[in-house]
Design an enzyme around this catalytic site. Structure first.
Site, PDB file in Angstrom:
ATOM      1  CG  ASN A   1     -12.024  -0.255   4.102  1.00 35.26           C
ATOM      2  OD1 ASN A   1     -12.375  -0.687   5.199  1.00 35.26           O
ATOM      3  ND2 ASN A   1     -10.870   0.365   3.909  1.00 35.26           N
TER       4      ASN A   1
ATOM      5  N   GLY B   1     -15.014   3.873   3.909  1.00 39.01           N
ATOM      6  CA  GLY B   1     -13.633   4.227   3.596  1.00 39.01           C
ATOM      7  C   GLY B   1     -13.123   3.668   2.289  1.00 39.01           C
ATOM      8  CD  GLN B   2     -14.817  -0.204  -2.287  1.00 35.59           C
ATOM      9  OE1 GLN B   2     -15.950  -0.409  -1.853  1.00 35.59           O
ATOM     10  NE2 GLN B   2     -14.300  -0.882  -3.308  1.00 35.59           N
TER      11      GLN B   2
ATOM     12  CG  HIS C   1      -8.775  -2.944  -2.349  1.00 38.87           C
ATOM     13  ND1 HIS C   1      -9.713  -2.231  -3.066  1.00 38.87           N
ATOM     14  CD2 HIS C   1      -8.583  -2.252  -1.201  1.00 38.87           C
ATOM     15  CE1 HIS C   1     -10.065  -1.159  -2.377  1.00 38.87           C
ATOM     16  NE2 HIS C   1      -9.390  -1.150  -1.235  1.00 38.87           N
TER      17      HIS C   1
ATOM     18  CG  ASP D   1      -2.041   1.002   1.110  1.00 34.80           C
ATOM     19  OD1 ASP D   1      -3.204   0.567   1.005  1.00 34.80           O
ATOM     20  OD2 ASP D   1      -1.772   2.224   1.108  1.00 34.80           O
ATOM     21  CB  ILE D   2       0.834   4.274  -2.150  1.00 35.96           C
ATOM     22  CG1 ILE D   2       1.939   5.137  -2.727  1.00 35.96           C
ATOM     23  CG2 ILE D   2      -0.388   5.107  -1.804  1.00 35.96           C
ATOM     24  CD1 ILE D   2       1.602   5.725  -4.091  1.00 35.96           C
TER      25      ILE D   2
ATOM     26  CG  HIS E   1      -6.887  -2.630   3.156  1.00 37.34           C
ATOM     27  ND1 HIS E   1      -6.127  -1.499   2.981  1.00 37.34           N
ATOM     28  CD2 HIS E   1      -8.089  -2.359   2.598  1.00 37.34           C
ATOM     29  CE1 HIS E   1      -6.841  -0.574   2.341  1.00 37.34           C
ATOM     30  NE2 HIS E   1      -8.034  -1.075   2.094  1.00 37.34           N
TER      31      HIS E   1
HETATM   32  P1  5GP Z   1      -9.621   1.658   0.221  1.00 42.68           P
HETATM   33  O1  5GP Z   1      -9.607   3.005   0.902  1.00 42.68           O
HETATM   34  O2  5GP Z   1     -10.356   1.716  -1.105  1.00 42.68           O
HETATM   35  O3  5GP Z   1     -10.099   0.523   1.101  1.00 42.68           O
HETATM   36  O4  5GP Z   1      -8.115   1.296  -0.077  1.00 42.68           O
HETATM   37  C1  5GP Z   1      -7.397   1.850  -1.128  1.00 42.68           C
HETATM   38  C2  5GP Z   1      -5.958   1.774  -0.747  1.00 42.68           C
HETATM   39  O5  5GP Z   1      -5.182   1.991  -1.904  1.00 42.68           O
HETATM   40  C3  5GP Z   1      -5.525   2.838   0.278  1.00 42.68           C
HETATM   41  O6  5GP Z   1      -5.020   2.201   1.447  1.00 42.68           O
HETATM   42  C4  5GP Z   1      -4.454   3.646  -0.470  1.00 42.68           C
HETATM   43  O7  5GP Z   1      -3.382   4.017   0.365  1.00 42.68           O
HETATM   44  C5  5GP Z   1      -4.022   2.694  -1.561  1.00 42.68           C
HETATM   45  N1  5GP Z   1      -3.574   3.354  -2.757  1.00 42.68           N
HETATM   46  C6  5GP Z   1      -4.155   4.430  -3.377  1.00 42.68           C
HETATM   47  N2  5GP Z   1      -3.474   4.764  -4.489  1.00 42.68           N
HETATM   48  C7  5GP Z   1      -2.439   3.878  -4.581  1.00 42.68           C
HETATM   49  C8  5GP Z   1      -1.376   3.716  -5.532  1.00 42.68           C
HETATM   50  O8  5GP Z   1      -1.251   4.440  -6.527  1.00 42.68           O
HETATM   51  N3  5GP Z   1      -0.493   2.716  -5.295  1.00 42.68           N
HETATM   52  C9  5GP Z   1      -0.605   1.891  -4.201  1.00 42.68           C
HETATM   53  N4  5GP Z   1       0.341   0.945  -4.059  1.00 42.68           N
HETATM   54  N5  5GP Z   1      -1.598   2.002  -3.294  1.00 42.68           N
HETATM   55  C10 5GP Z   1      -2.502   2.996  -3.484  1.00 42.68           C
END
Ligand code: 5GP
Ligand code: ZN
Length: 119
Positions: A92, A98-99, A105, A35-36, A107
């Site tokens: 999420n 928080g998605q 995906h 995760d970034i 986590h």
């Molecule tokens: P969500 O909030 O949808 O459950 O999770 C999305 C996740 O993707 C977040 O934890 C966010 O840090 C990660 N993320 C967003 N953009 C990027 C990216 O460009 N590269 C990577 N490796 N992770 C990302």
């Protein structure tokens, strides 16, 4: 068509290699990468190569691939040595939870104590 790559999807672009990511594992059906913006010492995302908006949609359409994502989440936790102390798999679902990326995906979070319930 269901499951096809979406032009505006960040994670489809990571699957295709158009957006770089630090990959940690790959299978025929899944990709796992760092995760970034990590929220724990271990914070890996495991995604299906096919595009579905969330985990439930993936499981309904492609139950075997949903199982692959879960198996890979456990493999990642073991590879990162987060399995001995415990880890959390989070999906999420929906903006209110928080998605932010609407490609299913998991986590995989670990490497520190994890409070329950999460916020
Ligand atoms: P969500 O909030 O949808 O459950 O999770 C999305 C996740 O993707 C977040 O934890 C966010 O840090 C990660 N993320 C967003 N953009 C990027 C990216 O460009 N590269 C990577 N490796 N992770 C990302
Ligand atoms: Zn996608």
């Amino acid at each position: 068509m269901a499951g096809e790559p979406q032009a505006d999807c960040l994670f489809c672009k990571i699957v295709s290699g158009d957006v770089p990511a630090t990959l940690v594992r790959e299978t025929d059906t899944t990709v796992a990468f760092q995760d970034i913006n990590p929220q724990a010492p271990t914070h890996i995302l495991v995604i299906p190569r096919v595009h579905y908006a969330d985990a439930g949609s993936l499981a309904a359409a492609e139950p075997q691939i949903a199982a692959d994502v879960l198996r890979e989440a456990a493999e990642v936790a073991a590879q990162e040595k987060a399995d001995a102390t415990g880890y959390r798999i989070v999906f999420n679902t929906g903006a209110g939870a928080g998605q932010t990326v609407f490609h299913a995906h998991a986590h995989v979070l670990g490497g520190r104590g994890l409070n329950w319930p999460p916020g």
